[in-house]
Every structure is written in C-alpha cells, then in structure tokens.
Design an enzyme around this catalytic site. Structure first.
Site, PDB file in Angstrom:
ATOM      1  N   ASP A  79       4.970   3.261  28.764  1.00 24.18           N
ATOM      2  CA  ASP A  79       5.005   2.556  30.052  1.00 24.18           C
ATOM      3  C   ASP A  79       6.402   1.974  30.211  1.00 24.18           C
ATOM      4  OD1 ASP A  79       4.153   1.074  32.443  1.00 24.18           O
ATOM      5  OD2 ASP A  79       2.132   1.529  31.732  1.00 24.18           O
TER       6      ASP A  79
ATOM      7  N   HIS B 160       6.030   4.542  35.902  1.00 25.26           N
ATOM      8  CA  HIS B 160       5.760   3.773  34.676  1.00 25.26           C
ATOM      9  C   HIS B 160       6.559   4.371  33.530  1.00 25.26           C
ATOM     10  CE1 HIS B 160       2.794   0.845  35.935  1.00 25.26           C
ATOM     11  NE2 HIS B 160       2.118   1.765  36.584  1.00 25.26           N
TER      12      HIS B 160
ATOM     13  N   ASP C 215      -0.288   6.925  38.106  1.00 23.66           N
ATOM     14  CA  ASP C 215      -0.597   5.771  38.962  1.00 23.66           C
ATOM     15  C   ASP C 215       0.672   5.072  39.455  1.00 23.66           C
ATOM     16  OD1 ASP C 215      -0.190   5.167  36.210  1.00 23.66           O
ATOM     17  OD2 ASP C 215      -0.870   3.113  36.552  1.00 23.66           O
ATOM     18  N   GLU C 216       0.519   4.422  40.587  1.00 20.91           N
ATOM     19  CA  GLU C 216       1.474   3.419  41.096  1.00 20.91           C
ATOM     20  C   GLU C 216       2.905   3.924  41.176  1.00 20.91           C
ATOM     21  OE1 GLU C 216      -0.726  -0.688  39.846  1.00 20.91           O
ATOM     22  OE2 GLU C 216       0.414   0.258  38.245  1.00 20.91           O
TER      23      GLU C 216
ATOM     24  N   TYR D 112     -11.959  -3.721  33.703  1.00 18.26           N
ATOM     25  CA  TYR D 112     -10.667  -4.213  33.209  1.00 18.26           C
ATOM     26  C   TYR D 112     -10.864  -5.498  32.407  1.00 18.26           C
ATOM     27  CZ  TYR D 112      -7.529  -0.844  35.429  1.00 18.26           C
ATOM     28  OH  TYR D 112      -6.835   0.303  35.758  1.00 18.26           O
TER      29      TYR D 112
ATOM     30  N   THR E  64      -2.298  -5.220  28.409  1.00 18.28           N
ATOM     31  CA  THR E  64      -1.924  -6.260  27.447  1.00 18.28           C
ATOM     32  C   THR E  64      -0.717  -7.107  27.858  1.00 18.28           C
ATOM     33  OG1 THR E  64      -0.647  -4.630  26.195  1.00 18.28           O
ATOM     34  CG2 THR E  64      -2.929  -4.985  25.520  1.00 18.28           C
TER      35      THR E  64
END
Ligand code: ACM
Ligand code: ZN
Length: 677
Positions: free
Chosen positions: A220, A295, A359-360, A451, A502
């Site tokens: 990431d 990411h 994603d994103e 989540y 995290t």
C-alpha cells in the site's frame, strides 16, 4: 452396487438418524445446547450444524490411544491435536496409524468418504468409551479437532502444562460442515508492519474460528512488505517510511527532505514460504494482495519510472487523500514490472486467487499523462474508468495465462469487469450483487459489518480506531448472501471476510483486541447454516469463548460489557424512562446517580426507571464482585421540551442522528455521526 455406494448410503442413513434424534431432542428444548443431566454445557463457536448432547463424558488420560485409519500416511490433523494435547496435559500422547480400533480409551481419526460432509465437514461421536472422528479430508479432521478443543476445558488452549485439570469431553454427536466456502480475515500489514510470529498467531486465530482464507494486504502507500528478488528497492526503499508513530494518523507530516526512513519492515521470501506452510497445516489458504493501479506510493518511491509523473515519491507516513499516485497505464514497461512481480508472488503462494486491489484510484494523473491518453486513443477507451478496466483486464489475462484467478475490490466493476475476475464488495453489498448477477464470483466484505478497524464500543471508552461504529452485535447481524438473487446467482457468493485495516493498530496486542471477539461473530455468520444462529444463543456462548482467548493468552476486547443507556419517552406522561443494557445480555449492571463511580455494591439495575430530574448515571457490568470493564457515564437532561414533537425546518439528509425526537429525548448528543444521538 459398489462399496463406495454402500458407504454413501450408510452415511446418509447416519445423518438421517442423527437428524431424527435431534428433532426428538428439540421437542423439549434447543437442539445442540441443552445438556443432559451430568453433562457440561456444549458451547462451540462457530456453532456446529447439528449437535446432540449425550450423558457423561470421555476423559483423556496418559494412556489414551490416538489412532488414525483410512489414510496412507500420517496426516497433519492428528499430529496437530497431539502436539497441543501434550503441551496442555503433559501426557506422553502419540498418534499412530492403525486399522484396528480397540474398545476403550481411544480417539480415532477415521478417513472415510462421506458425501454428506462436503470438502470441510466432519462428524464427531463422543461416548464414555471413545471419541470417533469421521471426515473425508484433512480439512474436516482439522475442524473436528478444533471442535474437540472447544469441548475440552479452556486450559487446553494454554501454552504450558495445566495442573489439576480433568481433561473431559462431554458426550455428544456432531455433524458439521460450513455454510460458505470462503471464510476469510484480511490483515493490512502496510499501515503497520507485523512480524512473522504474529502472522502465525493470526493464522492460529483463523484456525480456532474455522476460517480458511488469510487475506494478506502486503502493499500500500505506507509500505511495501514482500521481498521481490528482481526488484530489491521495493523493500530496500518501499518498506520504510519516516517515523511518525505517536502522531495521529491524519495529522502526520510527510517525510522531510534528507530525513531518514526508519519505520517499517518486510517479509523475506523464506519467511513467506514458512508462513504458507504453517497456514496449510491449519487449512488456511493465503490470498496475497498486490495493490494496483493506485495505493502504490511505496512501490513508486522505489521505482518512480512506472508512474505517470516520474516522481520523486516518498513512502507515505500517514493519511493520504485523494490517492493520485498511480501506475502509468500508458507505459508498457509498467506491465513488465507488474508481471515480473506477480510471477514471484505466484511462485510463493499456491492458492488459486491473487488480489490485485483496484480500489480508490484517483485518475487525475491519467487525465494529464500523454502516455495514458495515447493508450486510451489507441484502445478506443471512452474515459479513465475504461482505462482502469483495461488495466485490470490486462493483468487478469496474465494471471489466467499462469493458471491463476484475480479478485479485486468492487471498483474493478467500474468501466466493465474483466471476464474471469472475482469481486470483493466493500462499499456495501451492491457491487457484489451486481457482480453476482453478471455471473462473477464474489466475496462480501461490506465495511458496515466487516471492517473490524471500526470502534466496537463507545469511542470515549475505546482506544483510537478508524471511522465507524461496529459492535459485536452488528457483526453478528451481517448476512453475506443478501436477498434479491436467483439461487444460481447466490451460488456466486463464495463467502465473506472480516477486514482489519491498521492505521490505528500499531502492534499485535491491539490487533488482537480489534479482532476478538468480533472474529467469533464473523466466523459464525460464515459457518453456521442461515437462520440457525440466533443472537441470544451466540451471546450465551461468547463467555466460554472469551475464557479460551484468556487461556491462550490473547488480548481481547471487553466492549460487550460496556453499559449503554437509552431513553424511552413516555409521551403521555412526558417523562423519560432510563434503560441500561450491555451487549453481553444477562450480565448484572450496577449503577450510581450521585456522580460516584459504581462498585460491586452499588444499586443493582432491575429495569427502566423514571428520570424525574436531570441526572448523571454511571454504570458498569459486574460479576463475582468485580467490574467487567470501565464504568460508563450518561447524562439525562430534563428540560421543558421533553417529549414534545419536533418540526425540522431543515430536514436531515443522510445522517439523521436518531431523527427529530433525538432532540427532545433528554439525552445529549455526541460527536459520533452514527450512534443515533
Ligand atoms: C478499501 O477499504 N479501500 C478496500
Ligand atoms: Zn500515465
């Protein structure tokens, strides 16, 4: 009729008889939980499909024989059982192969084809004389072992020999198999790095809960965590960031010019191979995740030539939004780079699937990049979403050519889904439903229920966590296969995962705190047949589960004991009735109204009471003369508008905060957007 068919019919007959017996048991109580006199209550999580308690118990002694039949060489589940039992009991137990099963004091693992059990099912028959485990597969035998451990006293989970324990297993007949095939836990090791020893602990937690997929979020923006031999800078540079620990995730400064990057870590390929082997011995498949096209700041810090802008980049120290750093989709060498990485990843992980993120991805840089724009023209792609779809298709084709399948977050639906790709539905369940209708496989992970990075109790009483509010009860209410699908489409929903991100989880103990006991709720949702688990029954089994965590030395949350208050309005009498409760259900609550902290001797809460005037209620769950977690404080403000109807001049949009009446219920609001206040 062949021998196999005879066995099959015999198997079906056994299930039919067990069912019949269970129906008889159900006539005078709940099947599966009501103990006969003289038997310890059976409390297994996730709850088995069918169980029938008997009378008495089997006791493991130093001379108990552990025998294995029907296998060609010693399989891992009996070895696993023996290792744990030797540790806890100190008895010199061993497992050996034997076709003959003597009459008494035997635990027999029988490998036996039984089509009623599926790939992971088992049957377990405990009498006073012997324990008989029957399953076709190692997975089935392994899950029978997990159930056996939960039938034994919790001390079996300890790391050391326990003294003075009677190692009894209540007599029971169990027929069990999972509802869903994909039962996962996702762990983000980029936002914080966790050492290999803790990854093995996480795999132990999966095993304990009969979960079978470890989704390892390895890359990431904040760190690249997997050694790739061909590209050493991925870990030499990408695994390290400027140290901002102790500063809120959202308030961190980026790395300064000339500053050393000292916070991080990564897994060597040797460590990964060892973890893959460890997982296989626990029926856990690892799903590695390599994020693309976004990411990817950590990867681009190491190899900026695969970005649209050329960099430079630093590994992100904390929050990053929007995520504009992105692999250049117009550059063919980007795909050579990614395919070389994936080749090493495939070599390490034998599972069928690879997670490629998706994603994103903010497309700002793609819109500005001449190479990406040229790619769109050349491939006749109408927009940047179509370019992302083209990107994913290209990677999916590569994976398929290597005999693998890709899965990605639900954004991979945007612009058209690659033909063989599966979808992980995190922005709600809608993406998953759409993919299932299109005939794609789906794993459900809606943030609202899955989540585990969210708060599990009122934020004032919890350590800092990400965003929303997800108490144990809400995890338990998760339905992974929503309505509105045909049976054929429903079959595409392979299962679900709990996800632990995290940002606010910096060490193993906090990770365990966030996982436990919510992982137990997720496991039951995914394992136990639809409609059969019910909430009070689950909460009656959660305390024995906590005692197992305690024996094993895991950190777990006690948030289910936090007392919450709700007010009920008596609109006729215009009074506020105060109700106290905790998620744990029946645990006694003690409270004060004079501003002092409650103790085990404070007033016992016996039911709703009237707040005749403004007051401060302090309350805690209490058992055995001890407070089970912190006392919580609640205010009731009795004012002239109590229980008066409210007309909103500016109606609420999405976040209703409990609706108009929340303004006149006597309970002050909070800073949380989703607690109904
Ligand atoms: C995600 O939470 N961005 C998958
Ligand atoms: Zn580009």
């Amino acid at each position: 009729m062949g021998a196999q068919q005879v066995k099959h019919i015999a198997g079906s007959l056994r299930v039919a008889l067990l069912l019949l017996a269970l129906c008889a048991a159900a006539a005078d109580g709940r099947p599966g939980t009501a103990p006969k006199p003289g038997a310890r209550a059976i409390s297994v999580v996730p709850r088995p499909e069918l169980s029938l308690p008997g009378r008495g118990s089997f006791v493991i002694t130093p001379s108990t024989q552990i025998l294995v039949s029907g296998a060609t060489r010693m399989p891992f589940p009996p070895e696993y059982f023996v290792a744990q039992m030797r540790r806890a009991t100190g008895y010199p137990l061993t497992a050996r192969m034997s076709r003959q099963v003597p009459g008494g004091n035997v635990i027999a693992f029988e490998y036996f084809r039984d089509d009623t059990l599926g790939g992971e099912g088992y049957s377990l028959d405990v009498t006073r004389a012997r324990v008989r485990i029957r399953a076709a597969s190692d997975a089935g035998h392994f899950y029978a072992v997990q159930t056996l451990f939960q039938l034994l006293p919790p001390a079996v989970f300890g790391a050391r020999k326990a003294e003075g324990v009677r190692w009894d297993i209540p007599c029971v007949r169990i027929h069990d198999r999972p509802r869903l095939a994909w039962r996962g836990l996702h762990l983000d090791v980029s936002r914080h790095f966790f050492p290999p020893a803790f990854i093995r602990t996480v795999i132990d937690l999966l095993a304990l809960h009969r979960l079978n997929v470890f989704h390892w979020h390895l890359t990431d923006d904040q760190g690249w965590r997997i050694e790739i031999r061909r590209y050493p800078n991925l870990t030499a540079i990408g695994a390290w960031r400027a140290d901002r620990e102790g500063i809120d995730w959202n308030l961190r400064q980026p790395q300064h010019e000339g500053e050393a990057a000292t916070r991080g870590g990564f897994y060597t390929q040797d460590e990964i191979r060892e973890i893959v082997r460890y997982a296989a011995q626990r029926n856990v498949t690892i799903l590695p995740e390599i994020e693309m096209p976004a990411h990817t700041t950590a990867a681009l810090a190491a190899y900026p030539q695969y970005s649209c802008t050329g960099g430079p980049f630093h590994v992100t120290t904390g929050a990053l939004w929007p995520i504009t750093d992105i692999f250049c989709a117009g550059n063919d060498s980007t795909f050579v780079f990614l395919e070389n990485i994936l080749t090493e990843v495939f070599d390490l992980f034998p599972g069928q699937y690879i997670h490629i993120g998706g994603d994103e991805a903010d497309k700002t840089n793609w819109r500005k990049c001449p190479k990406c724009q040229a790619r769109m023209k050349q491939e006749r792609l109408p927009d940047e979403n179509a370019l992302q779809s083209w990107f994913i298709r290209r990677i999916e084709e590569f994976a398929r050519s290597k005999g693998r399948r890709v899965i990605g977050w639900d954004e991979i639906l945007d612009g058209g889904l690659a033909p063989g790709a599966a979808v992980m539905s995190w922005r709600g369940s809608e993406g998953g439903l759409e993919a299932a209708r299109l005939g794609h496989d789906v794993v459900m992970t809606p943030g609202s229920n899955c989540y585990l990075s969210s708060y599990q109790g009122r934020p004032e009483y919890e350590p800092p966590a990400g965003g929303g509010y997800l108490p144990l009860r809400k995890v338990y209410s998760f339905e992974p296969v929503p309505g509105g699908l045909t049976p054929e489409q429903s079959a595409h929903i392979l299962g679900g995962e709990a996800c632990l991100w995290t940002e606010y989880v910096a060490d193993p103990s906090r990770a365990e705190y966030m996982l436990l006991p919510r992982l137990a709720a997720m496991a039951e949702v995914l394992w136990t047949p639809k409609g059969s688990p019910d909430e009070p029954d689950f909460f009656s089994r959660i305390e024995p589960q906590l005692s197992r965590y305690r024996a094993a030395g895991y950190t777990y949350a006690k948030s289910l004991y936090l007392v919450s208050m709700s007010s009920v309005l008596d609109t006729v009498g215009r009074r506020v009735l105060v109700t106290l409760s905790s998620e744990s259900g029946k645990t006694p609550i003690r409270y004060t109204l004079d501003g002092t902290s409650p103790t085990a001797r404070s007033a016992m809460y016996r039911g709703p009471f009237v707040a005749g005037q403004s007051m401060e209620v302090r309350a805690a769950s209490v058992r055995g003369g001890r407070l089970l977690g912190p006392a919580t404080t609640h205010r009731v403000v009795v004012h002239k508008a109590i229980a008066r109807p409210v007309a909103l001049k500016y109606p609420c949009g999405k976040y209703t905060g409990g609706g108009a009446f929340a303004l006149t219920d006597g309970v002050p609001g909070t800073k949380s957007y989703d607690d109904g206040r």
